[in-house]
Design an enzyme around this catalytic site. Structure first.
Site, PDB file in Angstrom:
ATOM      1  N   HIS A 219       0.825  -1.220   0.000  1.00 38.13           N
ATOM      2  CA  HIS A 219       0.000   0.000   0.000  1.00 38.13           C
ATOM      3  C   HIS A 219       0.857   1.268   0.000  1.00 38.13           C
ATOM      4  CE1 HIS A 219      -3.643  -2.221   0.489  1.00 38.13           C
ATOM      5  NE2 HIS A 219      -3.354  -2.675   1.701  1.00 38.13           N
ATOM      6  N   ASP A 259      -2.445 -10.613  -1.946  1.00 35.17           N
ATOM      7  CA  ASP A 259      -3.008 -10.029  -0.729  1.00 35.17           C
ATOM      8  C   ASP A 259      -4.470  -9.667  -1.032  1.00 35.17           C
ATOM      9  OD1 ASP A 259      -1.913  -8.345   1.956  1.00 35.17           O
ATOM     10  OD2 ASP A 259      -3.701  -7.503   1.015  1.00 35.17           O
ATOM     11  N   HIS A 261      -6.090  -7.195  -0.354  1.00 39.33           N
ATOM     12  CA  HIS A 261      -6.259  -5.778  -0.692  1.00 39.33           C
ATOM     13  C   HIS A 261      -5.536  -5.441  -1.993  1.00 39.33           C
ATOM     14  CE1 HIS A 261      -6.533  -5.977   3.808  1.00 39.33           C
ATOM     15  NE2 HIS A 261      -7.601  -5.223   3.576  1.00 39.33           N
ATOM     16  N   ASP A 352      -4.134 -12.510   3.755  1.00 41.50           N
ATOM     17  CA  ASP A 352      -5.396 -12.057   4.339  1.00 41.50           C
ATOM     18  C   ASP A 352      -6.598 -12.437   3.489  1.00 41.50           C
ATOM     19  OD1 ASP A 352      -4.459 -10.255   2.476  1.00 41.50           O
ATOM     20  OD2 ASP A 352      -4.414  -8.542   3.835  1.00 41.50           O
TER      21      ASP A 352
HETATM   22  N1  Q9C Z   1     -12.090   1.069   7.501  1.00 43.27           N
HETATM   23  C1  Q9C Z   1      -2.416  -4.929   4.429  1.00 43.27           C
HETATM   24  O1  Q9C Z   1      -3.075  -5.976   4.393  1.00 43.27           O
HETATM   25  N2  Q9C Z   1      -7.957  -1.181   7.066  1.00 43.27           N
HETATM   26  N3  Q9C Z   1      -2.988  -3.792   4.791  1.00 43.27           N
HETATM   27  C2  Q9C Z   1      -8.502   0.080   7.407  1.00 43.27           C
HETATM   28  C3  Q9C Z   1     -10.669   1.278   7.592  1.00 43.27           C
HETATM   29  C4  Q9C Z   1      -6.617  -1.125   6.618  1.00 43.27           C
HETATM   30  C5  Q9C Z   1      -4.362  -3.741   5.156  1.00 43.27           C
HETATM   31  C6  Q9C Z   1      -9.986  -0.071   7.676  1.00 43.27           C
HETATM   32  C7  Q9C Z   1      -6.198  -2.421   6.027  1.00 43.27           C
HETATM   33  C8  Q9C Z   1      -4.772  -2.397   5.569  1.00 43.27           C
HETATM   34  C9  Q9C Z   1      -0.992  -4.937   4.094  1.00 43.27           C
HETATM   35 ZN    ZN Z   2      -3.970  -6.906   2.835  1.00 41.67          ZN
END
Ligand code: Q9C
Ligand code: ZN
Length: 774
Positions: A219, A259, A261, A352
């Site tokens: 990210h 991942d 995301h 994840d």
């Molecule tokens: N509603 C990785 O898996 N979530 N990052 C924020 C806000 C952040 C995940 C939720 C998730 C980041 C590397």
């Molecule tokens: Zn992730």
């Protein structure tokens, strides 16, 4: 080679061998299934004969649909010569555990993630088979190939004293970022470690490698930390190989970001660079899933010279599993990879999307990861570098990494096609991706066979908005096409076995498991993770109605829930409490708000007739489901398995049975109805009137709650159809149908494992009920 289905003979024959023995062990000898009893399936189409699993002529991991042939990819395991075991690098270093929340607050991205994986790899004897590597700091000039000077400066100084007072405030300016005194060091080591292993793999010193790094990276943007990521580790390593080490001959890099995301940072860094093919498969949920930017859509295919070298596979929902990912591999990633012909593959290996992950909601099994990775090993001469990204269920990430390590080590796997198919939306997404990219990659321009659109399961939303479209579902079941998945027996985690023995289950159960369904064993595993990892418990369900008073009221009343259908099989019933899928189920349950186990279990027979009506169900496919005729009939004796649960849980089961639980699409949240169907006054009404018809859900199948008496002063309740439906069954307006094979198997298992009947007795009981009708 193009258009051919290919694999190495060794793998193929090993798989064939395994498959035949696997099939035998799939059925426990004492449990006949409807497959062995033609009476149960004679009038319902039985898809089992068509399943690849049962057909030794179908290559695994391929759609068994034979016309026109789909291109399928099953690649060899490690390409190493027989004598030389592959040299697999494994980088682990304590120092990357220094990055943690500043005041010990719970956070899913915590140091235990690395330790859990490391412990597992050691316990499994995998670490010692790898080449052990220590972390190395990244030089600024390498990080500078993807990040701004100011970002590097800030990340490297954020842990110093001068930021003690402002560290938290700075963290808050970023999206989903924390810093502590160890962050700078960890971040520099994470980036440097991926460089380190990538260099060794590119140089041929290692066959492949796994870098257990944190903080994660994908990210992180040019000038911004984000989403738990400080430096974009994989992007830094890719640029290092391309720009700093021409001597290694790496000219084309494939980055596979699995991942859950979107790898927003990596995408941007190579958006106009044709040397890097970036492929990200992620939850998109129509743009609402983190990072919730539109550029995660499949329309973002790269720019200028990089056009076509950015591929996004954006899932529409959060329930994808092995079959969906394998479909994306077979019909997007692998055909393109073959043409692109990368010199090395870097995997942004977040876990994840694993089954049990509290943030992802998807359900890739360790076996699924093993197959995804195996399929990649056929390219780039097996030069694969895995860099850890996300993944927040300690048990899931440990088992998944372990499975991947075994793949890289060349362990022999047996992949077994499951009964699960990709979602309809998966085909829609894959088709859209292919469409978008077909001018860049002509290999994607062939149309997916039309029949593929039938080898689907309905979308989660369709399942929620419960429809009665039986003919469609019949077509689906008719073509229960195993579009591919696996069962990697050897990969079955020790932790799972350990857990299974605790659960007093036979280890052999592992061989029953197929990868793309969440088997009972795996569900138990997930449960225990929830119990053991408090962070997971908190994050698993963020339910919007926690504050509703009725829940605490009804949690103080106990009832006996009497089940006469598949819920007689305890692991299936527990899905309604704890969430997930038991073996044979095609869709997962969201579970109850209160996931505590039943306080008691008891069997009884009741004077009601059991019947099988309707002709398909979202969960079990073609075939009827069980109903209890609400009218008392003293000539009948139906088995019920009763579970002592709270009235709150009973309502949550009613909600699930009647498909009233919705998903709001964001982070896998589930929304329950905000008022109970059965409150205290309904209980009173029921005990005098013996039944209550639930007007608000009158069109649902189980809108009738029956009172079947008392047991230790608590009411026995069940849910079935209203008497009016019985009339419609009798008139033929509603169809009667015998249960599907999997559904019948589940009922029989319930009765046998509940020690009510032996296997033959249970089979006959179900057959008789199916034959009699209402
Ligand atoms: N509603 C990785 O898996 N979530 N990052 C924020 C806000 C952040 C995940 C939720 C998730 C980041 C590397
Ligand atoms: Zn992730």
């Amino acid at each position: 080679m193009q258009g051919d289905e290919y694999w190495t003979e060794g793998v193929a024959s090993a798989r064939r061998r395994r498959r035949s023995s696997q099939h035998n062990s799939n059925e426990s000898p004492s449990l006949p299934t409807s497959r062995s009893d033609p009476r149960l399936t004679s009038s319902a189409p039985t898809p089992s004969r068509r399943r690849g699993r049962l057909n030794p002529d179908f290559p695994l991991a391929c759609s068994p649909l034979s016309r026109p042939p789909l291109r399928c990819f099953v690649s060899a395991p490690a390409p190493a010569p027989p004598m030389a075991a592959p040299r697999v690098g494994l980088l682990y270093d304590d120092r990357m555990c220094a990055h943690a929340t500043p005041d010990g607050e719970e956070h899913p991205e915590n140091p235990e993630r690395l330790r859990a994986i490391w412990r597992k790899l050691n316990a499994a004897g995998v670490a010692s088979r790898c080449v052990s590597l220590k972390a190395k700091e990244a030089e600024d000039k390498y990080i500078a190939s993807v990040h701004s000077k100011s970002h590097i400066k800030l990340m490297k100084e954020i842990s110093s004293k001068k930021y003690d007072a402002s560290r938290n405030k700075i963290a808050r300016k970023f999206n989903s970022i924390y810093f502590n005194k160890g962050s700078s060091e960890s971040a520099v080591l994470a980036a440097g470690s991926v460089i380190e292993v990538a260099e060794k793999v590119a140089a041929g010193e290692l066959s492949s490698a796994i870098a257990l790094v944190r903080p994660p990276g994908h990210h992180a943007e040019h000038d911004e930390a984000m989403g738990f990521c400080l430096f974009n580790n994989v992007a830094v390593a890719a640029n290092y190989l391309l720009n700093e080490r021409p001597d290694l001959g790496i000219k084309k890099i494939l980055i596979v970001d699995w991942d859950v995301h979107h790898g927003n940072g990596t995408q941007k860094m190579f958006y106009n660079d044709p040397r890097v093919l970036f492929f990200s498969v992620h939850r998109f949920d129509y743009g609402s899933f983190y990072p919730a930017e539109g550029d995660a859509s499949h329309c973002f295919i790269g720019e200028e010279a990089g056009k076509g070298y950015n591929i996004n596979v954006p899932w529409e929902h959060g329930k994808c599993g092995d079959a969906d990912y394998i479909a994306a591999w077979d019909h997007v990633l692998l055909p393109v990879t073959e043409v692109f012909d990368p010199d090395i593959i870097l995997v942004s290996a977040g876990f994840d999307a694993a089954l049990g992950d509290p943030l992802g909601g998807c359900c890739i099994t360790p076996n699924g990861y093993a197959l995804l990775l195996t399929k990649l090993l056929g390219f780039a001469q097996g030069r694969i570098v895995m860099a850890l990204e996300g993944g927040y269920n300690l048990r899931s990430i440990a088992n998944s990494v372990c499975a991947c390590a075994k793949v890289l080590l060349g362990d022999k796997f047996t992949f077994n096609a499951p009964e699960m198919q990709p979602f309809e939306s998966t085909w829609r997404v894959i088709q859209a991706v292919r469409n978008e990219l077909k001018t860049c990659w002509p290999v994607l321009s062939s149309k997916l066979p039309e029949n593929v659109s039938l080898s689907i399961r309905p979308s989660p939303s369709e399942l929620n908005a419960f429809s009665d479209s039986e003919s469609d579902s019949e077509d689906v079941a008719e073509l229960l096409a195993t579009v591919a998945s696996v069962n990697v027996i050897e990969v079955a985690g020790d932790a799972i076995s350990e857990h299974l023995s605790k659960m007093k289950l036979d280890d052999d159960n592992l061989s029953v498991k197929t990868a793309s369904r969440c088997s009972a064993a795996e569900q138990h595993l997930v449960d225990s993770v929830k119990v053991q990892n408090n962070a997971s418990v908190v994050l698993t369900k963020r339910i919007s109605d926690l504050s509703l008073a009725w829940r605490s009221d009804l949690s103080r009343t106990d009832v006996w829930y009497a089940s006469f259908g598949s819920n007689m099989w305890r692991p299936r019933f527990l899905c309604y409490v704890q969430g997930g899928k038991a073996e044979g189920m095609s869709i997962a349950c969201c579970g109850s708000r209160d996931t505590s186990s039943p306080k008691g279990t008891m069997w009884k027979t009741v004077p009601h007739r059991l019947l099988f009506g309707r002709s398909s169900t979202p969960c079990w496919g073609t075939g009827g489901v069980a109903f209890l005729n609400p009218e008392i009939n003293y000539n009948e004796k139906s088995y019920v398995c009763m579970y002592k649960i709270t009235l709150e849980q009973f309502n949550d089961i009613l909600f699930q049975e009647n498909r009233l639980v919705l998903e709001d699409g964001k982070d896998g949240n589930v929304v329950y109805p905000d008022s109970p169907l059965i409150g205290s006054s309904e209980i009173k009404f029921i005990s005098t009137n013996k039944a209550i018809h639930l007007e608000p859900i009158k069109d649902s199948w189980y809108s009738n709650v029956l009172y079947l008496g008392n047991e230790d002063e608590l009411p026995i309740l069940t849910m079935t159809c209203p008497a009016s439906d019985i009339e419609r069954f009798k008139s033929g307006e509603l169809p009667l149908a015998p249960p599907s094979e999997t559904y019948a198997t589940t009922l029989i298992r319930g009765l046998v494992e509940g020690k009510q009947l032996d296997a033959d007795g249970a089979t006959n009981y179900i057959i008789a009920a199916a034959a009699k009708g209402p």
